[in-house]
Design an enzyme around this catalytic site. Structure first.
Site, short mmCIF file in Angstrom:
data_model
loop_
_atom_site.label_atom_id
_atom_site.label_comp_id
_atom_site.label_asym_id
_atom_site.label_seq_id
_atom_site.Cartn_x
_atom_site.Cartn_y
_atom_site.Cartn_z
N HIS A 1 2.29 -3.31 4.41
CA HIS A 1 1.80 -1.79 3.31
C HIS A 1 0.68 -0.94 3.64
CE1 HIS A 1 2.59 0.55 -1.15
NE2 HIS A 1 1.60 0.77 0.13
N HIS B 1 7.84 0.25 -5.95
CA HIS B 1 6.28 0.63 -6.73
C HIS B 1 6.24 0.86 -7.92
CE1 HIS B 1 3.25 3.14 -7.26
NE2 HIS B 1 3.88 3.33 -8.24
N ASN C 1 -4.26 3.83 -7.05
CA ASN C 1 -2.69 3.08 -8.17
C ASN C 1 -2.36 2.15 -7.51
OD1 ASN C 1 -1.55 3.69 -10.29
ND2 ASN C 1 0.68 5.09 -8.97
N ASP D 1 -1.47 -1.50 0.92
CA ASP D 1 -1.86 -0.73 1.32
C ASP D 1 -2.77 0.68 1.39
OD1 ASP D 1 -1.41 1.65 0.20
OD2 ASP D 1 -1.22 0.76 -3.18
#
Lengths: 435, 309
Positions: free
Chosen positions: A60, A179, A280, A307
């Site tokens: 990711h 997600h 987030n 991420d």
């Protein structure tokens, strides 16, 4: 030909005692034994007992390429990833335009091979234009090299589309990465619903939103018998749903991010709402952090996913509400987790699996990501120095990002070399760092 | 006394001694306000800029009067909307003001954390938070504590009941901190959909029934109910709100005899408060307004005036 001497071998599953040597010829690990000597002209690296692991895999990463290259691009991101110990990184498709077609996926696939850094493998969108309405051409994107499908940045908007995409993709051998979030519950929200929202007055994202997202994916996995992967799981409750689904034998997997293991909503509060902590899913409660570490230790978590979400300073050095969501971490995520894992006495093998065999097993076999070290296997390697002190200094990062909550943090243990298909793309053993 | 603060972002940095120093100082300032000539030259030659990114009349005017009574030069920087929509970033705006010689910036913004952000960006000027989102409103807390203290004496062991929309209330968040620092205890009441999930984090009790919440209270503090919350589906109607949580004479009778009725203003008559209560003998809503000027004068004087009283 490269000969790695005196390595402590982690083969993807187990950490072996004693030292061994590895011979890399071309793109392949050809010999693993002690007392190897290379032929004339072989480059010899004495690892002096440092750990050699299969090249780390990040499922990711956001490379912002095409279309947003003032934030990052394939080259800067891939070199940052390599310097952080990653040999392979999956590029998220929420670019501009989104990677929702064969041509766009092929472009990233081709450019992602020649960055001089980590090997970049593209993920494709589940929906056309990432709008959550119509299915993108999944099979064509697989032909072009897509290794995952996701509308990341948001959940797949429509449950019916997620269901159909799970069915359609299952025969392609490529997983859907979801997600998990209920967009209605998190509309306008900035921080975790709990202490942080209570004390800051900002709108909170309740854990229930993530639980609903996970619950939807699990229910559809049960309904369709198709595999689904849940990314950046951040709450105790959502993780418990996944644990239960796995207990039921459903093909559900998940990853967690380093920042959800290292930081919590308390950092948002003690920094007086600094936007470097805005991400987030939001940084959650201390109890959630504990639960994620339990999931890492007991095997509920299948992989760590960074991420890595780069933003330009002008998009991040703003009041909390105006700033963008995201934390960049390629060049320190492994060190941060190694350091915290050691403090928490998490077995090293358990952590290393989450960067190697764990994520590699979630990619299609044709992607050529071994996740193991074996004779005859691809030479994707990460070398770790478990005693190396690292002070995070983003001013020297290969990534374009300078604002990160990790700045100035000190960790013990860091990657020192990364090999991609036989090529050393990062080598802090031979070159002085920060030349 | 030693006053070590040059900014005020929230009241959590003030000790009880700090608050007592400020209350004393505010009392002198209130005396000053009753004189025929209200001005003193304590801040002569200092430039104070009020930047209000969010509509506000009473807080802005209150600050402006306090600044003028202390002899400061005052500039009101008109601004609205987010800094991004204005095309200039917030940090460029405040750097511009500092370059023009601002000694202090009084800021109101809809986004939580903006005053801290500005404090970190400014090189020299003091920063005063005039309200940031639903996060903090420290000068409101100072004037509320001052008003209660003037009418009740010591606040140690006193009980304050806050009724209304706690979820969106910057006033409540700062008031809770300041009243607790002074030794008071607090209970909040209102519909559960207008409460933060984690009330414990605020350090107060929650009693959904307003008629029970006010029992034993030395002050009832009513919060303004905004129409947009009803539109967002957080409660069904103003009528139902008024019936269950509005302050009428019966509710006030349930509190301690002589309990104060407080409100940060502007009031919605017939919603969170009935006129008979707002205009009744126990109401200190107008004294709160006067206290606001006096406490802001005290604050500016202590933070910018050289500190020695």
């Amino acid at each position: 030909m490269i000969l790695l001497k005196n390595a402590r071998l982690f083969d993807g599953v187990q950490l072996h005692g004693g030292a061994t040597d590895l011979l890399v010829e071309g793109k392949t690990v050809t010999r693993i034994a002690s007392g190897l000597s290379g032929s004339e002209g072989a480059r010899v690296m004495d690892l002096a007992g440092r750990v050699v692991a299969p090249g780390f895999v990040d499922l990711h990463g956001h490379f912002r390429d095409p279309g947003q290259t003032w934030r990052e691009d394939l080259t800067s991101g891939a070199r940052a990833a390599a310097a952080g110990g990653f040999a392979v990184a999956v590029a998220m498709p929420n670019t501009e335009p989104p990677l929702d077609s064969e041509a766009l996926v092929r472009d990233v696939r081709e450019r992602g091979r020649h960055t001089g850094g980590a090997l970049i493998l593209p993920a494709g969108c589940v929906s056309r234009g990432r709008s959550g309405e119509e299915m993108a051409e999944l099979a064509s994107m697989v032909e072009a090299g897509a290794v995952l499908f996701t509308d990341d940045g948001a959940p797949v908007l429509r449950s019916s589309l997620l269901r159909h995409a799970l069915l359609y993709a299952s025969d392609l051998g490529v997983r859907i990465m979801e997600h998990p979030e209920d967009p209605d519950l998190s509309k306008g929200a900035q921080v975790h619903e709990g202490r942080c929202s209570a004390l800051s007055g900002m709108r909170g994202m309740p854990a229930a939103g993530e639980v609903i997202g996970v619950g939807r994916a699990v229910a559809l996995a049960r309904e369709t018998s198709c595999a689904v992967h849940l990314t950046h799981v951040s709450t105790a409750q959502a993780l418990e749903e996944i644990r239960r689904a796995k207990g039921e034998g459903l093909p559900v997997t998940c990853d967690v991010t380093p920042h959800h293991l290292i930081f919590s909503e308390e950092n948002v509060l003690t920094s007086h709402l600094s936007a470097i902590f805005k991400v987030n899913p939001p940084l959650r409660s201390l109890g959630d952090v504990e639960a994620l570490w339990e999931g890492v230790a007991d095997g509920t978590v299948d992989a760590l996913g960074t991420d890595h979400a780069p933003w330009h300073e002008d998009e991040k050095d703003l009041p909390f509400v105006e700033a963008s969501f995201g934390i960049a971490s390629y060049e320190c995520a492994v060190a941060a987790v190694l350091d915290e894992g050691r403090r928490r006495k998490v077995p090293l093998e358990a952590l290393l699996r989450l960067w190697t065999s764990g994520p590699a097993a979630l990619l299609p076999p044709w992607a050529g990501v071994p996740g193991r070290i074996e004779e005859g296997g691809g030479a994707f390697l990460t070398v770790l120095d478990l005693d190396l002190p690292l002070e995070v200094n983003p001013d020297q990062w290969r990534s374009k990002v300078r604002l990160t909550p990790y700045r100035g943090k000190r960790f013990i243990g860091a990657p020192v070399a990364t090999m991609v298909a036989g090529a050393l793309v990062f080598d802090a053993l031979s070159e002085p760092p920060h030349e | 006394m030693a006053w070590s603060h040059r900014n005020l972002l929230d009241v959590d940095v003030l000790t009880r001694e700090d608050l007592e120093t400020l209350l004393d100082q505010a009392m002198h300032m209130e005396d000053l306000m009753d004189r025929p000539v209200k001005k003193v030259p304590a801040l002569r030659g200092k430039l104070v800029v009020n930047i209000f990114f969010e509509a506000s009349t009473r807080t802005r005017v209150s600050f402006e009067l306090a600044e003028k009574f202390l002899g400061a030069d005052v500039v009101n920087w008109a601004s609205s909307g987010s800094s991004v929509s204005k095309g200039e970033t917030l940090r460029d705006t405040v750097w511009t003001l500092e370059a023009m010689g601002a000694d202090a910036v009084v800021v109101r913004h809809s986004m939580p954390g903006v005053p801290w952000y500005l404090r970190d960006k400014l090189r020299r000027a003091s920063v005063f938070n005039a309200g940031d989102g639903a996060h903090a409103h420290p000068t409101q807390a100072l004037l509320d504590v001052y008003t209660a203290w003037r009418h009740l004496g010591s606040l140690e062991g006193k009980r304050i009941a806050i009724v209304g929309d706690i979820l969106h209330s910057r006033v409540t968040r700062s008031d809770i901190i300041a009243f607790r620092t002074m030794g008071a205890s607090l209970v909040c009441s209102g519909p559960r959909s207008l409460m933060p999930k984690d009330m414990g984090a605020l350090g107060v009790e929650y009693e959904p029934d307003a008629r029970r919440a006010v029992v034993g209270a030395d002050a009832i503090y009513l919060l303004r109910i905004q129409m947009e919350r009803q539109m967002a589906g957080l409660f069904p109607s103003e009528d139902e709100y008024h019936r269950l949580w509005g302050a009428n004479e019966e509710l006030v009778r349930r509190a301690r005899p002589g309990a104060l009725v407080m409100h940060p203003g502007p009031i919605n008559r017939g919603v969170e408060i009935e006129s008979r209560v707002a205009d009744g003998p126990q109401s200190v809503i107008l004294p709160q307004v006067k206290s606001g000027v006096a406490t802001r004068m005290a604050l500016l004087y202590l933070c910018m005036g050289g500190g020695e009283a």
